[in-house]
Design a protein around this motif. Structure first.
Motif, PDB file in Angstrom:
ATOM      1  N   ASP A  56       0.815  -1.220   0.000  1.00  0.00           N
ATOM      2  CA  ASP A  56       0.000   0.000   0.000  1.00  0.00           C
ATOM      3  C   ASP A  56       0.846   1.266   0.000  1.00  0.00           C
ATOM      4  O   ASP A  56       0.321   2.364  -0.130  1.00  0.00           O
ATOM      5  CB  ASP A  56      -0.966   0.003   1.191  1.00  0.00           C
ATOM      6  CG  ASP A  56      -0.228  -0.005   2.524  1.00  0.00           C
ATOM      7  OD1 ASP A  56       0.968  -0.370   2.549  1.00  0.00           O
ATOM      8  OD2 ASP A  56      -0.832   0.358   3.551  1.00  0.00           O
ATOM      9  N   LYS A  57       2.151   1.153   0.142  1.00  0.00           N
ATOM     10  CA  LYS A  57       3.018   2.334   0.147  1.00  0.00           C
ATOM     11  C   LYS A  57       3.677   2.586  -1.209  1.00  0.00           C
ATOM     12  O   LYS A  57       4.234   3.652  -1.446  1.00  0.00           O
ATOM     13  CB  LYS A  57       4.131   2.159   1.200  1.00  0.00           C
ATOM     14  CG  LYS A  57       3.636   2.041   2.632  1.00  0.00           C
ATOM     15  CD  LYS A  57       3.217   3.402   3.171  1.00  0.00           C
ATOM     16  CE  LYS A  57       2.939   3.409   4.642  1.00  0.00           C
ATOM     17  NZ  LYS A  57       1.838   2.514   5.019  1.00  0.00           N
ATOM     18  N   ILE A  58       3.615   1.604  -2.107  1.00  0.00           N
ATOM     19  CA  ILE A  58       4.254   1.776  -3.417  1.00  0.00           C
ATOM     20  C   ILE A  58       3.354   2.616  -4.310  1.00  0.00           C
ATOM     21  O   ILE A  58       2.130   2.453  -4.319  1.00  0.00           O
ATOM     22  CB  ILE A  58       4.532   0.399  -4.070  1.00  0.00           C
ATOM     23  CG1 ILE A  58       5.561  -0.377  -3.236  1.00  0.00           C
ATOM     24  CG2 ILE A  58       5.020   0.555  -5.512  1.00  0.00           C
ATOM     25  CD1 ILE A  58       5.847  -1.780  -3.740  1.00  0.00           C
ATOM     26  N   ARG A  59       3.953   3.545  -5.060  1.00  0.00           N
ATOM     27  CA  ARG A  59       3.178   4.297  -6.063  1.00  0.00           C
ATOM     28  C   ARG A  59       3.196   3.476  -7.350  1.00  0.00           C
ATOM     29  O   ARG A  59       4.230   3.363  -8.011  1.00  0.00           O
ATOM     30  CB  ARG A  59       3.814   5.668  -6.300  1.00  0.00           C
ATOM     31  CG  ARG A  59       2.834   6.656  -6.891  1.00  0.00           C
ATOM     32  CD  ARG A  59       3.483   7.936  -7.300  1.00  0.00           C
ATOM     33  NE  ARG A  59       4.236   7.753  -8.539  1.00  0.00           N
ATOM     34  CZ  ARG A  59       4.693   8.733  -9.287  1.00  0.00           C
ATOM     35  NH1 ARG A  59       4.517   9.985  -8.920  1.00  0.00           N
ATOM     36  NH2 ARG A  59       5.370   8.502 -10.397  1.00  0.00           N
ATOM     37  N   TRP A  60       2.060   2.877  -7.687  1.00  0.00           N
ATOM     38  CA  TRP A  60       2.023   1.872  -8.749  1.00  0.00           C
ATOM     39  C   TRP A  60       1.875   2.454 -10.152  1.00  0.00           C
ATOM     40  O   TRP A  60       2.138   1.763 -11.120  1.00  0.00           O
ATOM     41  CB  TRP A  60       0.877   0.883  -8.486  1.00  0.00           C
ATOM     42  CG  TRP A  60       1.128  -0.001  -7.306  1.00  0.00           C
ATOM     43  CD1 TRP A  60       0.541   0.059  -6.079  1.00  0.00           C
ATOM     44  CD2 TRP A  60       2.071  -1.087  -7.216  1.00  0.00           C
ATOM     45  NE1 TRP A  60       1.048  -0.916  -5.242  1.00  0.00           N
ATOM     46  CE2 TRP A  60       1.985  -1.634  -5.925  1.00  0.00           C
ATOM     47  CE3 TRP A  60       2.989  -1.655  -8.108  1.00  0.00           C
ATOM     48  CZ2 TRP A  60       2.769  -2.707  -5.498  1.00  0.00           C
ATOM     49  CZ3 TRP A  60       3.774  -2.725  -7.699  1.00  0.00           C
ATOM     50  CH2 TRP A  60       3.658  -3.240  -6.406  1.00  0.00           C
ATOM     51  N   ASP A  61       1.416   3.733 -10.295  1.00  0.00           N
ATOM     52  CA  ASP A  61       1.169   4.212 -11.664  1.00  0.00           C
ATOM     53  C   ASP A  61       2.465   4.489 -12.415  1.00  0.00           C
ATOM     54  O   ASP A  61       3.520   4.590 -11.861  1.00  0.00           O
ATOM     55  CB  ASP A  61       0.328   5.500 -11.638  1.00  0.00           C
ATOM     56  CG  ASP A  61       0.861   6.526 -10.655  1.00  0.00           C
ATOM     57  OD1 ASP A  61       2.094   6.731 -10.592  1.00  0.00           O
ATOM     58  OD2 ASP A  61       0.039   7.110  -9.922  1.00  0.00           O
TER      59      ASP A  61
END
Ligand SMILES: Cc1cc2nc3c(=O)[nH]c(=O)nc-3n(C[C@H](O)[C@H](O)[C@H](O)COP(=O)(O)OP(=O)(O)OC[C@H]3O[C@@H](n4cnc5c(N)ncnc54)[C@H](O)[C@@H]3O)c2cc1C
Ligand code: FES
Length: 276
Positions: free
Chosen positions: A271-276
């Motif tokens: 939930d902390k990774i910026r996936w875009d």
């Protein structure tokens, strides 16, 4: 973000055995007691099969199984290898007695939950590799495990009995429908989450292609479940020196910063990774 600090071992590990699983997959057993003793589930080694300059750099591989002697002492480990290029091609063809340079164990390991939480492992293809030792550690704590395991075709779903024997329930998917449910592995994960009471404790662990990791992390977040993902960004050094492996992490204030996934990961909070 916590970084790992333990000193890795740099060893010339002798190949004990090489078991081909298919035209692209094999398992290599290596004698390296120092690394095997120190390894925690989710950690990796930087591997160089050939001497000389081709390939120049080591490549990262998860520690698949820790090998033990009759007294339970760690003697080595195996690598689950998928042949995709130069180094993994060489690793596919190693022979017993050959030496392989291994640096490790490296990186941040999975957090091992306790009973009564259930542990659901989500693996895509060769992303199965870090889960054998995780399943061993979870079983030792009496944690119930489920392996959601997806691949393109049946031939790429391997070592099912290993996980069955560790007590894991298997949920299989293939993109061509040749084994298990037809489609992608996140679909049954989502259905299973939807069928659970919202307060039933479930921790999700994922490893595989980045699209699958993103979908798993977002699904886990939507259902309010903790999720750790093991990212497979290309690694130049594995030691924090080259910045080839950076991953953008959300800072909680609408911004983001980069971490080196070889030392802050490979296991990171989904939930902390910026996936875009
Ligand atoms: C922490 C970690 C653990 C890993 N564990 C395993 C494992 O247990 N088993 C396994 O088979 N593989 C694993 N990998 C992936 C493995 O490191 C790469 O497949 C390997 O580096 C490819 O090297 P190569 O010389 O064979 O291919 P190269 O000749 O370097 O590249 C061949 C092709 O693969 C692409 N590629 C190379 N590395 C990656 C990567 N990391 N992600 C996506 N594409 C890539 C290249 O861009 C190129 O198109 C892991 C990666 C990481 C970061
Ligand atoms: S691989 Fe070199 S900094 Fe991460």
């Amino acid at each position: 973000m916590q970084y790992t600090a333990a000193m890795p071992f740099d060893v010339a590990a002798a190949v004990i055995a090489n078991h081909p699983l298919s035209a692209d997959y094999n398992v290599v057993a290596l004698a390296a007691p120092e690394i095997a003793r120190a390894a925690a589930p989710g950690q990796f080694v930087m591997v160089k099969v050939a001497t000389g300059f081709d390939p120049l750099l080591r490549r990262p591989f998860s520690i698949f199984e820790v090998l033990r002697d009759a007294h339970g002492r760690a003697t080595g480990f195996t690598l689950l290898n998928k042949r995709v290029g130069r180094s993994s091609g060489l690793l596919y063809s190693v022979r017993p007695g050959q030496q392989v340079a291994c640096l490790g164990p490296l990186g941040r390991a999975f957090t091992i939950v306790d009973h009564p939480s259930e542990a659901w492992m989500v693996a895509g293809g060769v992303g199965l590799a870090p889960f054998a030792e995780l399943a061993v550690a979870l079983r030792a704590r009496g944690v119930g495990t489920t392996l959601f395991y997806g691949a393109r075709r049946a031939a790429e779903l391997c070592h099912l009995d290993l996980f069955r024997n560790l007590g894991a329930e298997l949920v299989l998917t293939t993109e061509d429908g040749t084994l298990g449910e037809h489609g992608r592995v996140v679909a049954p994960l989502e259905r299973r989450l939807a069928s659970r009471a919202p307060d039933a404790p479930v921790t999700i662990y994922a490893c595989g292609p980045e699209g699958m990791l993103a979908a798993t992390a977002k699904t886990a977040e939507r259902f309010g479940r903790p999720c750790e993902v093991s990212v497979e960004r290309i690694r130049g050094c594995g030691l924090g020196g080259c910045y080839s492996c950076v991953v953008p992490m959300r800072d909680g204030h609408g911004g983001f910063h980069h971490v080196r996934s070889c030392i802050a990961g490979p296991v990171l909070p989904g939930d902390k990774i910026r996936w875009d």
